[in-house]
Design a protein around this motif. Structure first.
Motif, mmCIF file in Angstrom:
data_model
loop_
_atom_site.group_PDB
_atom_site.id
_atom_site.type_symbol
_atom_site.label_atom_id
_atom_site.label_comp_id
_atom_site.label_asym_id
_atom_site.label_seq_id
_atom_site.Cartn_x
_atom_site.Cartn_y
_atom_site.Cartn_z
ATOM 1 N N HIS A 167 0.849 -1.197 0.000
ATOM 2 C CA HIS A 167 0.000 0.000 0.000
ATOM 3 C C HIS A 167 0.880 1.240 0.000
ATOM 4 O O HIS A 167 2.052 1.187 0.372
ATOM 5 C CB HIS A 167 -0.946 -0.011 1.204
ATOM 6 C CG HIS A 167 -1.774 -1.254 1.260
ATOM 7 N ND1 HIS A 167 -2.869 -1.452 0.455
ATOM 8 C CD2 HIS A 167 -1.632 -2.391 1.991
ATOM 9 C CE1 HIS A 167 -3.384 -2.642 0.696
ATOM 10 N NE2 HIS A 167 -2.643 -3.245 1.623
ATOM 11 N N ARG A 168 0.329 2.386 -0.356
ATOM 12 C CA ARG A 168 1.116 3.578 -0.629
ATOM 13 C C ARG A 168 1.835 4.207 0.566
ATOM 14 O O ARG A 168 2.925 4.722 0.421
ATOM 15 C CB ARG A 168 0.255 4.640 -1.314
ATOM 16 C CG ARG A 168 -0.772 5.267 -0.407
ATOM 17 C CD ARG A 168 -1.642 6.297 -1.134
ATOM 18 N NE ARG A 168 -2.624 6.836 -0.226
ATOM 19 C CZ ARG A 168 -3.811 6.325 0.007
ATOM 20 N NH1 ARG A 168 -4.169 5.219 -0.614
ATOM 21 N NH2 ARG A 168 -4.629 6.879 0.855
ATOM 22 N N LYS A 169 1.234 4.210 1.742
ATOM 23 C CA LYS A 169 1.772 5.020 2.835
ATOM 24 C C LYS A 169 3.184 4.628 3.255
ATOM 25 O O LYS A 169 4.039 5.498 3.408
ATOM 26 C CB LYS A 169 0.828 5.026 4.031
ATOM 27 C CG LYS A 169 -0.367 5.919 3.785
ATOM 28 C CD LYS A 169 -1.114 6.224 5.046
ATOM 29 C CE LYS A 169 -2.239 7.189 4.692
ATOM 30 N NZ LYS A 169 -2.958 7.636 5.856
ATOM 31 N N ASP A 170 3.446 3.350 3.465
ATOM 32 C CA ASP A 170 4.792 2.973 3.877
ATOM 33 C C ASP A 170 5.820 3.313 2.799
ATOM 34 O O ASP A 170 6.926 3.771 3.120
ATOM 35 C CB ASP A 170 4.869 1.493 4.249
ATOM 36 C CG ASP A 170 4.481 1.232 5.696
ATOM 37 O OD1 ASP A 170 4.073 2.176 6.400
ATOM 38 O OD2 ASP A 170 4.582 0.061 6.136
ATOM 39 N N ALA A 171 5.482 3.117 1.535
ATOM 40 C CA ALA A 171 6.414 3.461 0.459
ATOM 41 C C ALA A 171 6.689 4.962 0.448
ATOM 42 O O ALA A 171 7.840 5.394 0.342
ATOM 43 C CB ALA A 171 5.864 3.010 -0.897
ATOM 44 N N MET A 172 5.640 5.772 0.578
ATOM 45 C CA MET A 172 5.807 7.229 0.546
ATOM 46 C C MET A 172 6.599 7.720 1.753
ATOM 47 O O MET A 172 7.558 8.488 1.613
ATOM 48 C CB MET A 172 4.444 7.910 0.464
ATOM 49 C CG MET A 172 3.761 7.678 -0.879
ATOM 50 S SD MET A 172 2.016 8.144 -0.948
ATOM 51 C CE MET A 172 2.031 9.811 -0.389
ATOM 52 N N TYR A 173 6.204 7.292 2.948
ATOM 53 C CA TYR A 173 6.917 7.724 4.148
ATOM 54 C C TYR A 173 8.336 7.171 4.178
ATOM 55 O O TYR A 173 9.264 7.827 4.668
ATOM 56 C CB TYR A 173 6.161 7.304 5.405
ATOM 57 C CG TYR A 173 4.858 8.037 5.613
ATOM 58 C CD1 TYR A 173 4.717 9.382 5.298
ATOM 59 C CD2 TYR A 173 3.755 7.366 6.118
ATOM 60 C CE1 TYR A 173 3.520 10.047 5.488
ATOM 61 C CE2 TYR A 173 2.545 8.022 6.322
ATOM 62 C CZ TYR A 173 2.435 9.365 6.005
ATOM 63 O OH TYR A 173 1.245 10.009 6.195
ATOM 64 N N GLY A 174 8.505 5.965 3.657
ATOM 65 C CA GLY A 174 9.834 5.366 3.600
ATOM 66 C C GLY A 174 10.789 6.172 2.742
ATOM 67 O O GLY A 174 11.945 6.393 3.121
ATOM 68 N N VAL A 175 10.333 6.637 1.590
ATOM 69 C CA VAL A 175 11.183 7.438 0.713
ATOM 70 C C VAL A 175 11.523 8.780 1.366
ATOM 71 O O VAL A 175 12.663 9.245 1.289
ATOM 72 C CB VAL A 175 10.528 7.620 -0.683
ATOM 73 C CG1 VAL A 175 11.226 8.691 -1.492
ATOM 74 C CG2 VAL A 175 10.551 6.295 -1.431
#
Length: 172
Positions: free
Chosen positions: A108-116
């Motif tokens: 899902h998007r949130k972990d990828a976005m916050y991770g970057v």
């Protein structure tokens, strides 16, 4: 030096930087519905001066080792991240060229976005890569730049807030 590649991380600090497409291809995974990316590019100006290029120097073994630690921390902080690509150029980087590419995939998007976001903030604060800004002739000498995350030799965040009523900048 060869890039660090395992089943989760693609890490490279080099004069020959992989493309955004190569990085997103690495992080792509059938279990993931999101790939978030950040690409830092050289802009043509800084405080009224015309920038012609950035020039990066770094200690590659230490830089790649620190990037590996940051990737591990990102996957601990955002556990649904499946894969990460973290690459940074060394040498000259002309205007409009990429100097850093970060990608993360997750279901899902949130972990990828916050991770970057975590990756770029930590990279700028901790990875031993130094940037020299080179200006057009007549706009002054080239300048080694200190990341905002490093101020007067100490790791810290500098918050700048504009007072919209008085058109002043306040630092804290």
């Amino acid at each position: 030096m060869e890039p660090i590649i395992d089943n989760r991380y693609f890490i490279k600090v080099s004069e020959n930087m992989p493309s955004l497409e190569e990085c997103t291809s690495f992080v792509s995974d059938p279990s993931c519905g999101a790939i978030s990316t950040f690409t830092g590019i050289t802009r043509n100006n800084f405080q009224g001066k015309q920038v012609v290029k950035l020039s990066y120097e770094g200690y590659v073994p230490m830089a790649e080792r620190e990037l590996g630690k940051i990737c591990t921390e990102a996957t601990q902080k955002y556990p649904s991240i499946v894969k990460i690509a973290a690459v940074h150029v060394l040498g000259d980087c002309p205007v409009e060229a990429a100097s850093v590419i970060l990608c993360a995939s997750s279901p899902h998007r949130k972990d990828a976005m916050y991770g970057v976001e975590f990756l770029i903030d930590e990279l700028k604060a901790r990875v031993p890569i130094w940037k020299r800004e080179v200006y057009r002739e007549g706009d002054g000498e080239s300048v080694w730049k200190e990341n905002i995350e490093w101020f007067q030799g100490k790791q810290q965040r500098i918050m700048v807030k504009a007072d919209v009523n008085n058109n002043e900048t306040l630092s804290s």
